[in-house]
Write an enzyme that holds these catalytic residues in place. Structure first.
Site, PDB file in Angstrom:
ATOM      1  N   ARG A 191     -10.905  49.108 -42.244  1.00  0.00           N
ATOM      2  CA  ARG A 191     -10.881  50.236 -41.297  1.00  0.00           C
ATOM      3  C   ARG A 191     -11.600  51.443 -41.901  1.00  0.00           C
ATOM      4  O   ARG A 191     -11.841  51.500 -43.093  1.00  0.00           O
ATOM      5  CB  ARG A 191      -9.444  50.582 -40.897  1.00  0.00           C
ATOM      6  CG  ARG A 191      -8.488  50.858 -42.059  1.00  0.00           C
ATOM      7  CD  ARG A 191      -7.082  51.244 -41.530  1.00  0.00           C
ATOM      8  NE  ARG A 191      -6.153  51.414 -42.640  1.00  0.00           N
ATOM      9  CZ  ARG A 191      -5.107  50.619 -42.882  1.00  0.00           C
ATOM     10  NH1 ARG A 191      -4.861  49.587 -42.104  1.00  0.00           N
ATOM     11  NH2 ARG A 191      -4.306  50.857 -43.913  1.00  0.00           N
ATOM     12  N   HIS A 209      -3.922  56.383 -59.751  1.00  0.00           N
ATOM     13  CA  HIS A 209      -4.847  57.482 -59.427  1.00  0.00           C
ATOM     14  C   HIS A 209      -5.621  57.919 -60.682  1.00  0.00           C
ATOM     15  O   HIS A 209      -6.809  58.228 -60.618  1.00  0.00           O
ATOM     16  CB  HIS A 209      -4.088  58.683 -58.845  1.00  0.00           C
ATOM     17  CG  HIS A 209      -3.477  58.401 -57.507  1.00  0.00           C
ATOM     18  ND1 HIS A 209      -4.149  57.743 -56.505  1.00  0.00           N
ATOM     19  CD2 HIS A 209      -2.252  58.684 -56.988  1.00  0.00           C
ATOM     20  CE1 HIS A 209      -3.365  57.636 -55.433  1.00  0.00           C
ATOM     21  NE2 HIS A 209      -2.203  58.194 -55.706  1.00  0.00           N
ATOM     22  N   ARG A 231      -1.622  50.284 -55.176  1.00  0.00           N
ATOM     23  CA  ARG A 231      -1.326  48.857 -55.346  1.00  0.00           C
ATOM     24  C   ARG A 231      -1.720  48.367 -56.731  1.00  0.00           C
ATOM     25  O   ARG A 231      -1.058  47.519 -57.314  1.00  0.00           O
ATOM     26  CB  ARG A 231      -2.046  48.040 -54.261  1.00  0.00           C
ATOM     27  CG  ARG A 231      -1.284  48.041 -52.951  1.00  0.00           C
ATOM     28  CD  ARG A 231      -2.144  47.611 -51.804  1.00  0.00           C
ATOM     29  NE  ARG A 231      -3.076  48.651 -51.417  1.00  0.00           N
ATOM     30  CZ  ARG A 231      -4.154  48.441 -50.676  1.00  0.00           C
ATOM     31  NH1 ARG A 231      -4.438  47.209 -50.282  1.00  0.00           N
ATOM     32  NH2 ARG A 231      -4.941  49.433 -50.336  1.00  0.00           N
ATOM     33  N   TRP A 232      -2.790  48.946 -57.268  1.00  0.00           N
ATOM     34  CA  TRP A 232      -3.217  48.581 -58.640  1.00  0.00           C
ATOM     35  C   TRP A 232      -2.080  48.890 -59.619  1.00  0.00           C
ATOM     36  O   TRP A 232      -1.760  48.079 -60.492  1.00  0.00           O
ATOM     37  CB  TRP A 232      -4.467  49.379 -59.009  1.00  0.00           C
ATOM     38  CG  TRP A 232      -5.047  49.037 -60.346  1.00  0.00           C
ATOM     39  CD1 TRP A 232      -6.016  48.096 -60.611  1.00  0.00           C
ATOM     40  CD2 TRP A 232      -4.714  49.641 -61.603  1.00  0.00           C
ATOM     41  NE1 TRP A 232      -6.288  48.071 -61.958  1.00  0.00           N
ATOM     42  CE2 TRP A 232      -5.508  49.024 -62.589  1.00  0.00           C
ATOM     43  CE3 TRP A 232      -3.831  50.642 -62.000  1.00  0.00           C
ATOM     44  CZ2 TRP A 232      -5.445  49.356 -63.948  1.00  0.00           C
ATOM     45  CZ3 TRP A 232      -3.760  50.982 -63.341  1.00  0.00           C
ATOM     46  CH2 TRP A 232      -4.550  50.350 -64.300  1.00  0.00           C
ATOM     47  N   ARG A 267     -15.734  50.129 -48.676  1.00  0.00           N
ATOM     48  CA  ARG A 267     -14.295  50.391 -48.775  1.00  0.00           C
ATOM     49  C   ARG A 267     -13.675  49.344 -49.688  1.00  0.00           C
ATOM     50  O   ARG A 267     -13.808  48.145 -49.451  1.00  0.00           O
ATOM     51  CB  ARG A 267     -13.607  50.334 -47.415  1.00  0.00           C
ATOM     52  CG  ARG A 267     -12.104  50.626 -47.590  1.00  0.00           C
ATOM     53  CD  ARG A 267     -11.346  50.779 -46.293  1.00  0.00           C
ATOM     54  NE  ARG A 267      -9.983  51.248 -46.589  1.00  0.00           N
ATOM     55  CZ  ARG A 267      -9.284  52.089 -45.843  1.00  0.00           C
ATOM     56  NH1 ARG A 267      -9.808  52.555 -44.748  1.00  0.00           N
ATOM     57  NH2 ARG A 267      -8.072  52.462 -46.192  1.00  0.00           N
ATOM     58  N   TRP A 288      -1.794  64.193 -46.474  1.00  0.00           N
ATOM     59  CA  TRP A 288      -0.735  65.198 -46.644  1.00  0.00           C
ATOM     60  C   TRP A 288       0.623  64.618 -46.274  1.00  0.00           C
ATOM     61  O   TRP A 288       1.657  65.175 -46.626  1.00  0.00           O
ATOM     62  CB  TRP A 288      -1.012  66.448 -45.786  1.00  0.00           C
ATOM     63  CG  TRP A 288      -2.231  67.217 -46.183  1.00  0.00           C
ATOM     64  CD1 TRP A 288      -3.418  67.252 -45.508  1.00  0.00           C
ATOM     65  CD2 TRP A 288      -2.401  68.077 -47.327  1.00  0.00           C
ATOM     66  NE1 TRP A 288      -4.318  68.064 -46.165  1.00  0.00           N
ATOM     67  CE2 TRP A 288      -3.711  68.581 -47.284  1.00  0.00           C
ATOM     68  CE3 TRP A 288      -1.575  68.457 -48.392  1.00  0.00           C
ATOM     69  CZ2 TRP A 288      -4.227  69.446 -48.237  1.00  0.00           C
ATOM     70  CZ3 TRP A 288      -2.086  69.320 -49.352  1.00  0.00           C
ATOM     71  CH2 TRP A 288      -3.392  69.801 -49.265  1.00  0.00           C
ATOM     72  N   ASP A 320     -10.013  52.987 -52.122  1.00  0.00           N
ATOM     73  CA  ASP A 320      -8.621  52.676 -51.760  1.00  0.00           C
ATOM     74  C   ASP A 320      -8.052  51.621 -52.705  1.00  0.00           C
ATOM     75  O   ASP A 320      -8.779  50.757 -53.198  1.00  0.00           O
ATOM     76  CB  ASP A 320      -8.580  52.181 -50.305  1.00  0.00           C
ATOM     77  CG  ASP A 320      -7.169  52.199 -49.735  1.00  0.00           C
ATOM     78  OD1 ASP A 320      -6.298  52.895 -50.304  1.00  0.00           O
ATOM     79  OD2 ASP A 320      -6.943  51.511 -48.726  1.00  0.00           O
ATOM     80  N   GLY A 321      -6.751  51.691 -52.935  1.00  0.00           N
ATOM     81  CA  GLY A 321      -6.069  50.646 -53.697  1.00  0.00           C
ATOM     82  C   GLY A 321      -5.468  51.113 -55.017  1.00  0.00           C
ATOM     83  O   GLY A 321      -4.951  50.300 -55.782  1.00  0.00           O
ATOM     84  N   ASN A 322      -5.513  52.398 -55.280  1.00  0.00           N
ATOM     85  CA  ASN A 322      -4.950  52.907 -56.544  1.00  0.00           C
ATOM     86  C   ASN A 322      -3.463  52.598 -56.676  1.00  0.00           C
ATOM     87  O   ASN A 322      -2.992  52.193 -57.741  1.00  0.00           O
ATOM     88  CB  ASN A 322      -5.104  54.430 -56.636  1.00  0.00           C
ATOM     89  CG  ASN A 322      -6.533  54.861 -56.778  1.00  0.00           C
ATOM     90  OD1 ASN A 322      -7.417  54.032 -57.010  1.00  0.00           O
ATOM     91  ND2 ASN A 322      -6.785  56.156 -56.638  1.00  0.00           N
ATOM     92  N   LEU A 353     -28.633  63.643 -58.279  1.00  0.00           N
ATOM     93  CA  LEU A 353     -27.724  63.111 -57.245  1.00  0.00           C
ATOM     94  C   LEU A 353     -26.830  64.205 -56.663  1.00  0.00           C
ATOM     95  O   LEU A 353     -26.331  65.056 -57.402  1.00  0.00           O
ATOM     96  CB  LEU A 353     -26.869  61.999 -57.865  1.00  0.00           C
ATOM     97  CG  LEU A 353     -25.821  61.343 -56.963  1.00  0.00           C
ATOM     98  CD1 LEU A 353     -25.825  59.837 -57.180  1.00  0.00           C
ATOM     99  CD2 LEU A 353     -24.429  61.879 -57.247  1.00  0.00           C
TER     100      LEU A 353
HETATM  101  C1  IPE Z   1      -8.117  56.512 -47.123  1.00  0.00           C
HETATM  102  O1  IPE Z   1      -7.160  55.818 -47.846  1.00  0.00           O
HETATM  103  C2  IPE Z   1      -8.331  57.868 -47.684  1.00  0.00           C
HETATM  104  C3  IPE Z   1      -8.784  57.924 -49.080  1.00  0.00           C
HETATM  105  C4  IPE Z   1      -9.228  56.947 -49.810  1.00  0.00           C
HETATM  106  C5  IPE Z   1      -8.763  59.241 -49.621  1.00  0.00           C
HETATM  107  P1  IPE Z   1      -5.678  55.645 -47.298  1.00  0.00           P
HETATM  108  O2  IPE Z   1      -5.007  54.687 -48.211  1.00  0.00           O
HETATM  109  O3  IPE Z   1      -5.039  56.944 -47.097  1.00  0.00           O
HETATM  110  O4  IPE Z   1      -5.957  54.964 -45.879  1.00  0.00           O
HETATM  111  P2  IPE Z   1      -4.977  54.338 -44.806  1.00  0.00           P
HETATM  112  O5  IPE Z   1      -4.062  55.406 -44.352  1.00  0.00           O
HETATM  113  O6  IPE Z   1      -4.259  53.206 -45.462  1.00  0.00           O
HETATM  114  O7  IPE Z   1      -5.886  53.849 -43.736  1.00  0.00           O
HETATM  115  C1  IPE Z   2      -6.514  55.675 -52.561  1.00  0.00           C
HETATM  116  O1  IPE Z   2      -5.549  54.814 -53.071  1.00  0.00           O
HETATM  117  C2  IPE Z   2      -6.385  57.068 -53.102  1.00  0.00           C
HETATM  118  C3  IPE Z   2      -5.932  58.066 -52.132  1.00  0.00           C
HETATM  119  C4  IPE Z   2      -5.744  57.867 -50.863  1.00  0.00           C
HETATM  120  C5  IPE Z   2      -5.689  59.386 -52.656  1.00  0.00           C
HETATM  121  P1  IPE Z   2      -4.130  54.693 -52.392  1.00  0.00           P
HETATM  122  O2  IPE Z   2      -3.226  55.698 -53.021  1.00  0.00           O
HETATM  123  O3  IPE Z   2      -4.237  54.746 -50.936  1.00  0.00           O
HETATM  124  O4  IPE Z   2      -3.704  53.247 -52.862  1.00  0.00           O
HETATM  125  P2  IPE Z   2      -2.935  52.152 -52.011  1.00  0.00           P
HETATM  126  O5  IPE Z   2      -3.716  51.954 -50.755  1.00  0.00           O
HETATM  127  O6  IPE Z   2      -1.570  52.677 -51.772  1.00  0.00           O
HETATM  128  O7  IPE Z   2      -2.962  50.943 -52.894  1.00  0.00           O
HETATM  129 MG    MG Z   3      -4.469  53.348 -49.487  1.00  0.00          MG
END
Ligand code: IPE
Ligand code: IPE
Ligand code: MG
Length: 249
Positions: A192, A41, A28-29, A186, A73, A24-26, A135
Site C-alpha cells: 500500500r 528504529h 517487526r524487525w 516499500r 501521531w 517500513d518494518g522497524n 543528491l
Molecule cells: C508508513 O508506515 C509511514 C512511514 C514509513 C513513515 P506505517 O507503518 O505507518 O504504515 P501503515 O499505517 O502500516 O500503512
Molecule cells: C516504519 O516502521 C517506521 C515508522 C513508521 C516511523 P514501523 O514502525 O512501521 O514498523 P512495523 O511496520 O511496525 O514493523
Molecule cells: Mg509499519
C-alpha cells in the site's frame, strides 16, 4: 523546469533520477528479536545513512524517505517521543556530514506539531545545504499526501488563482523542487501507499519487498534498481512505440 508524467514522456534511464521509499518494518524487525520497537528504529536509522550514501554514489539525484506520516501521531506516546528525539538528534549530528558531502536537505510536511527546537534545526539545515549540488535528500516528516494536495490547493485559492492547472498545483506541493519519483520502494511486506506522495506517484514504478527496513542492505537496493531497469515505462503508449535500445544509446 516543470515536467509532468501525464503531459510528457520521460526518457528511459538505467538509474532512477528520483527514488522514494516507505521505510517500513522497524517494529517487526525488533519484535522478531524480542527487543523493544525503538531498537528497530535505531537500526533503521543506520540503514537510512547507508542508503543515502549508496544512492548518492549511484548518481541518484533525488531520494525521498518517508520517516513519519500524519497518521503516525496515532502511535503510543512513548514511541512518538522517541521518534521525535531521534529526528532531533539526527538533525543535530548528521547535517554537517551531509553538507560536507555536498548534499541538499529538504524536509516536507506540516511542521506545526514539531517542537520549536526541531523546527529551528530543520530551517538551519535547509539553509545551510540549500546551494549544494549533489543528491537532494528529502525527509517526509509529519507528511501526508492528502494534506499536501489540500495545502497546495489552499495556497492557490489564497493567491486568487481562478483555475488550477497541473503546473500550478505541482508547484505548490511541498516537494515542488523535485521531479516525480521514477521508482517507489516499500519495504516491510505491505502492498500500500499509506498516504505518501499521492500526486507524484501517478506514473512511478512501484516495487514492494518483504524485507524489513533494517535489513534493506546494499544488495536489496540493487535488486530494486535492477527490477526498475527491466520495467517498460510506456506512459500510455504501446510497446511498439518505444524507442529501441539502439535508438536510446
Ligand atoms: C508508513 O508506515 C509511514 C512511514 C514509513 C513513515 P506505517 O507503518 O505507518 O504504515 P501503515 O499505517 O502500516 O500503512
Ligand atoms: C516504519 O516502521 C517506521 C515508522 C513508521 C516511523 P514501523 O514502525 O512501521 O514498523 P512495523 O511496520 O511496525 O514493523
Ligand atoms: Mg509499519
Amino acid at each position: 523546469m516543470f515536467v509532468s508524467t501525464t503531459q510528457t514522456v520521460l526518457e528511459a534511464r538505467d538509474i532512477p533520477r528520483h527514488i522514494a521509499i516507505i521505510m517500513d518494518g522497524n517494529g517487526r524487525w525488533a519484535k522478531k528479536r524480542f527487543l523493544p520497537r525503538v531498537v528497530g528504529h535505531k537500526k533503521g536509522f543506520d540503514v537510512v545513512k547507508d542508503t543515502v550514501k549508496r544512492c548518492s554514489d549511484l548518481g541518484v539525484e533525488y531520494l525521498t524517505l518517508f520517516a513519519f506520516s500524519t497518521e503516525n501521531w496515532r502511535r503510543p506516546q512513548e514511541e512518538v517521543s522517541f521518534l521525535m528525539s531521534m529526528f532531533l538528534q539526527a538533525l543535530q549530528k548528521e547535517v554537517s556530514r551531509l553538507h560536507e558531502n555536498n548534499l541538499r536537505l529538504k524536509v516536507i510536511g506540516a511542521r506545526e506539531r514539531f517542537s520549536s527546537e526541531i523546527v529551528d534545526c530543520i530551517e538551519q539545515a535547509e539553509a545551510l545545504t540549500a546551494q549544494n549540488t549533489g543528491l537532494t535528500l528529502t525527509i517526509a516528516a509529519d507528511y501526508g499526501g492528502r494534506f499536501d494536495i489540500l495545502q497546495a490547493v489552499n495556497q492557490l485559492i489564497a493567491q486568487g488563482v481562478q483555475e488550477v492547472t497541473e503546473e500550478s498545483l505541482s508547484s505548490a506541493l511541498y516537494a515542488h523542487y523535485a521531479p516525480e519519483p521514477d521508482l517507489f520502494i516499500r519495504t516491510g511486506g505491505e502492498i500500500r501507499i499509506s498516504n505518501f506522495l499521492l500526486w507524484q506517484l501517478a506514473y512511478s514504478e512501484l516495487y514492494f519487498t518483504d524485507l524489513l527496513w533494517p535489513d534493506f542492505e546494499e544488495e536489496a537496493l540493487h535488486d530494486a534498481i535492477r527490477s526498475y531497469k527491466r520495467r517498460e515505462r510506456r506512459f500510455g503508449r504501446t510497446s511498439e512505440q518505444l524507442p529501441t535500445e539502439k535508438q536510446r544509446s
